[in-house]
Design a protein around this motif. Structure first.
Motif, short mmCIF file in Angstrom:
data_model
loop_
_atom_site.label_atom_id
_atom_site.label_comp_id
_atom_site.label_asym_id
_atom_site.label_seq_id
_atom_site.Cartn_x
_atom_site.Cartn_y
_atom_site.Cartn_z
N ALA A 88 0.82 -1.21 0.00
CA ALA A 88 0.00 0.00 0.00
C ALA A 88 0.86 1.26 0.00
CB ALA A 88 -0.93 0.00 1.21
N GLN A 89 1.88 1.28 0.83
CA GLN A 89 2.74 2.47 0.92
C GLN A 89 3.53 2.68 -0.36
OE1 GLN A 89 4.92 1.47 4.44
NE2 GLN A 89 3.21 1.93 5.82
N SER A 90 4.02 1.59 -0.95
CA SER A 90 4.81 1.69 -2.17
C SER A 90 3.97 2.25 -3.32
CB SER A 90 5.37 0.31 -2.55
OG SER A 90 5.98 0.34 -3.82
N TYR A 91 2.76 1.69 -3.52
CA TYR A 91 1.93 2.16 -4.62
C TYR A 91 1.35 3.55 -4.33
CZ TYR A 91 2.22 -1.73 -7.81
OH TYR A 91 2.68 -2.63 -8.74
N GLN A 92 1.14 3.87 -3.09
CA GLN A 92 0.69 5.22 -2.76
C GLN A 92 1.75 6.24 -3.20
OE1 GLN A 92 0.09 6.10 1.50
NE2 GLN A 92 -1.82 7.09 0.94
N TYR A 93 2.99 5.93 -2.97
CA TYR A 93 4.10 6.81 -3.38
C TYR A 93 4.18 6.88 -4.91
CZ TYR A 93 8.89 8.40 -4.19
OH TYR A 93 9.99 9.08 -4.65
N LYS A 94 4.05 5.75 -5.58
CA LYS A 94 4.16 5.73 -7.05
C LYS A 94 3.05 6.52 -7.71
CE LYS A 94 6.41 1.17 -7.10
NZ LYS A 94 6.23 -0.28 -7.40
N PHE A 95 1.82 6.34 -7.24
CA PHE A 95 0.71 7.07 -7.85
C PHE A 95 0.74 8.56 -7.50
CE2 PHE A 95 -1.22 2.78 -8.27
CZ PHE A 95 -1.59 2.86 -9.61
N ALA A 96 1.25 8.89 -6.31
CA ALA A 96 1.34 10.29 -5.91
C ALA A 96 2.34 11.05 -6.77
CB ALA A 96 1.73 10.39 -4.44
N ALA A 97 3.31 10.34 -7.35
CA ALA A 97 4.33 10.98 -8.17
C ALA A 97 3.80 11.43 -9.53
CB ALA A 97 5.52 10.04 -8.35
N LEU A 98 2.61 10.93 -9.91
CA LEU A 98 2.03 11.31 -11.21
C LEU A 98 1.48 12.73 -11.16
CD1 LEU A 98 0.02 8.04 -11.94
CD2 LEU A 98 2.25 8.66 -12.89
N ASP A 99 1.52 13.40 -12.29
CA ASP A 99 0.92 14.73 -12.41
C ASP A 99 -0.55 14.56 -12.80
OD1 ASP A 99 0.15 17.30 -12.91
OD2 ASP A 99 1.76 17.77 -14.32
N LYS A 100 -1.44 14.74 -11.84
CA LYS A 100 -2.87 14.54 -12.09
C LYS A 100 -3.40 15.46 -13.17
CE LYS A 100 -3.92 13.05 -7.37
NZ LYS A 100 -4.75 13.31 -6.16
#
Length: 607
Positions: free
Chosen positions: A92-104
């Motif tokens: 959960a923490q890993s994918y939360q970081y990966k998706f947060a890095a995207l420019d929405k």
């Protein structure tokens, strides 16, 4: 009730929830229909990350994968130990970081909606283990039966292959239940009772019929021997878990040291935001339900005044309006099936509902999608009178099961109480809710959504809200020929939807006891004793889910009225229904955004 409650549970169930499934295949791509999304580098990056997320998700939750019809991980049974819980947190923490890095801002509206679903899922998953921690106090979460039953009973592969998969998965059952026993600490009493009941039902999945099937199969002798040994070990592990729970129940009953099944205001509000997602607090929805209850009483009073001379021509009506309503409801409730014919009546009404939907042009129905009415399996009993098990998006043509509790096995007194509750009028509304055009229809549409994320990360308020909306929509369209008797019973049924929200909040947050809850349901909502007792039990076993009916229904109705006003002559009911359902089981505020965006592209017209 759609057994979508299981999807909420699966985030903490560690591999024991069910929806029907089938074909062996790789997860389909996450591409959306919007052309601009497919040509944007940001969207392509997002789609690739979504694909990795889903692949990892199914490896972490193989039982959930099976329930969605993805069988490539079916041999795996994750053991719910401390190491696994840590692995889930890291995921959960890993994918939360990966998706947060995207420019929405670079993503299409469809991709942003999928991202919002994923982010909610990942936050909720962490909250489950850091704050809610039901894995410690809810032993009913640990039950391997559902996925095993799907492997055995779904024709996604030849029987010999399915038996091989079943055998491999069984090899991990003893370790699974050892880990479950180690995880449980001071359970809540209702959850402990349910765990014992459903674990006993689990033994049927591993019973004599399976043993006969294996012995009669073409499996090699050594494979049969291994299967039967693992079958024996699995039965022993389940029975050992039952013995463990029963001993724990005796000990805690003596000490009175059960975990409180009430989760309190803080956790309730947090869970409400994760699960319901309608842009308001649980407290505000509760207050809205209080107001709606009085408005519904007023509508029922007017109908009771109309019907009283017909059914009590020689008697003056009671002065007290609720008593007048109750007498009429009791009179009408005498018309019901017998306990032996209840399930048959359910089956007979399904084609009638389909014919009405088609005649009134309310929605396009797919006649090729099977709907099978069956007795609720033993390992699923104890939660609701009726429910739906729908196929997952990986095998859209698998059977949908309409589960009906075995009322024919109940005592005459208990059966009569339930049959009066589910009388000839209410039964029609129940079938609309569960089958057509309710849960069954909505989930057929959900499986056609181009976004698989909106199917597998579905929102319970949308799902239950649609089923409640379908009831009202059918009666508004003339189902039942505008019979005042049917409308009176509809308002009684709808009052249950409203009361569910009040009951759940008052039990979990305000701490009312069973006597107060029974008064609310029996006196204020006109429910039969057996129904109210069952609902009390359900309110002690779940949290927030009971609010999803009223929350979703209110939002869908508001959205329809908003679009009718905005579109004028361009609005048509069928177009609204089909467009609304095309977005899968997404939260209703999200569907609203998507609908408005798509309607703007279509010159404010349905296509």
């Amino acid at each position: 009730m759609k057994v979508y409650f299981n999807l909420l549970v699966l985030l903490i169930v560690l591999g024991a929830c069910e929806r029907q499934g089938a074909d062996r295949q790789s997860p389909p791509p996450q591409g959306e229909a919007a052309p601009e999304a497919m040509h944007s580098e940001a969207n392509r990056t997002f789609e690739q990350l979504c694909q990795r997320f889903i692949n990892d998700l199914w490896n972490l939750f193989p039982s959930w994968a099976i329930s969605e019809g993805y069988y490539d991980v079916a041999e795996k049974l994750q053991v719910p130990d401390k190491g696994y819980r840590q692995h889930l947190m890291e995921f959960a923490q890993s994918y939360q970081y990966k998706f947060a890095a995207l420019d929405k801002n670079q993503l299409s509206i469809n991709s942003r909606s999928n991202l919002a679903l994923i982010e909610n899922f990942l936050r909720r998953l962490q909250w489950q283990y850091t704050d809610f921690m039901a894995y410690q106090w809810d032993p009913s979460l640990y039950n391997v039966s559902d996925a095993f039953a799907l492997i055995l009973n779904t024709n996604y592969a030849p029987l010999s292959q399915r038996l091989h998969t079943f055998s491999a998965r069984m090899g991990q059952v003893p370790e699974y239940y050892q880990a479950a026993k180690a995880a449980i600490s001071r359970p809540a009493a209702p959850q402990l009772e349910l765990a014992i009941q459903q674990s006993r039902g689990s033994l049927e999945v591993f019973g004599e019929e399976l043993e006969k099937t294996v012995k009669a199969s073409q499996m090699p002798a050594d494979a049969k021997k291994l299967f039967l040994q693992r079958l024996h070990d699995s039965r022993s592990a389940i029975q050992g878990y039952i013995d463990f729970l029963q001993n724990l129940q005796k000990k805690l009953t003596k000490s009175g040291n059960f975990h409180d099944f009430r989760i309190g205001e803080k956790l309730y509000e947090e869970k409400f935001q994760f699960d319901i997602n309608i842009g308001m607090s649980a407290a505000k929805l509760y207050q809205r339900a209080i107001i709606e209850k009085q408005l519904t009483h007023d509508k029922m009073t007017r109908l009771a005044d109309q019907l009283w001379p017909k059914y009590f021509p020689s008697n003056s009506p009671p002065r007290e309006s609720l008593e007048k309503i109750r007498k009429l409801l009791n009179k009408l409730s005498q018309h019901h099936a017998s306990k032996e014919t209840f399930k048959k009546k359910v089956e007979q009404q399904i084609p009638e509902l389909a014919a009405f939907v088609s005649e009134k042009n309310l929605l396009t129905l797919d006649k090729e999608k099977p709907l099978v009415v069956r007795t609720t399996p033993a390992y699923m009993q104890g939660f609701a009178v009726a429910s739906i098990n729908a196929p997952g998006p990986y095998h859209k043509n698998a059977d949908t099961y309409y589960n009906v509790m075995p009322i024919e096995t109940y005592s005459d007194q208990r059966a009569e109480s339930l049959l009066r509750e589910y009388n000839d009028y209410i039964l029609q509304i129940l079938n609309i809710h569960e089958a057509i055009p309710g849960h069954y229809t909505q989930l057929v549409y959900a499986n056609q959504s181009p976004s698989i994320l909106k199917a597998i990360l579905g929102n319970t308020a949308m799902i239950e809200g649609w089923a409640v909306y379908a009831e009202r929509m059918m009666l508004d369209a003339g189902y039942g020929n505008f019979s005042p008797e049917l409308w009176l019973m509809y308002y009684k049924w709808n009052l249950r939807t409203i009361t569910n929200t009040i009951l759940d909040y008052e039990v979990q947050v305000k701490g009312i006891d069973q006597a107060q809850a029974m008064k609310l349901m029996v006196e204020d909502a006109f429910q039969q004793q057996a129904e109210a007792e069952g609902k009390w039990r359900r309110a002690t076993l779940s949290q927030v889910q009971l609010t999803s009916y009223f929350a979703g229904f209110s939002d869908i109705l508001a959205l329809r009225e908003e679009l009718k006003k905005a579109m004028g002559n361009n609005f048509n009911l069928k177009g609204f229904h089909e467009m609304f359902l095309s977005y899968g089981s997404a939260p209703i505020p999200m569907i609203r955004q998507l609908m408005l965006a798509d309607l703007a592209k279509q010159d404010n017209k349905f296509q």
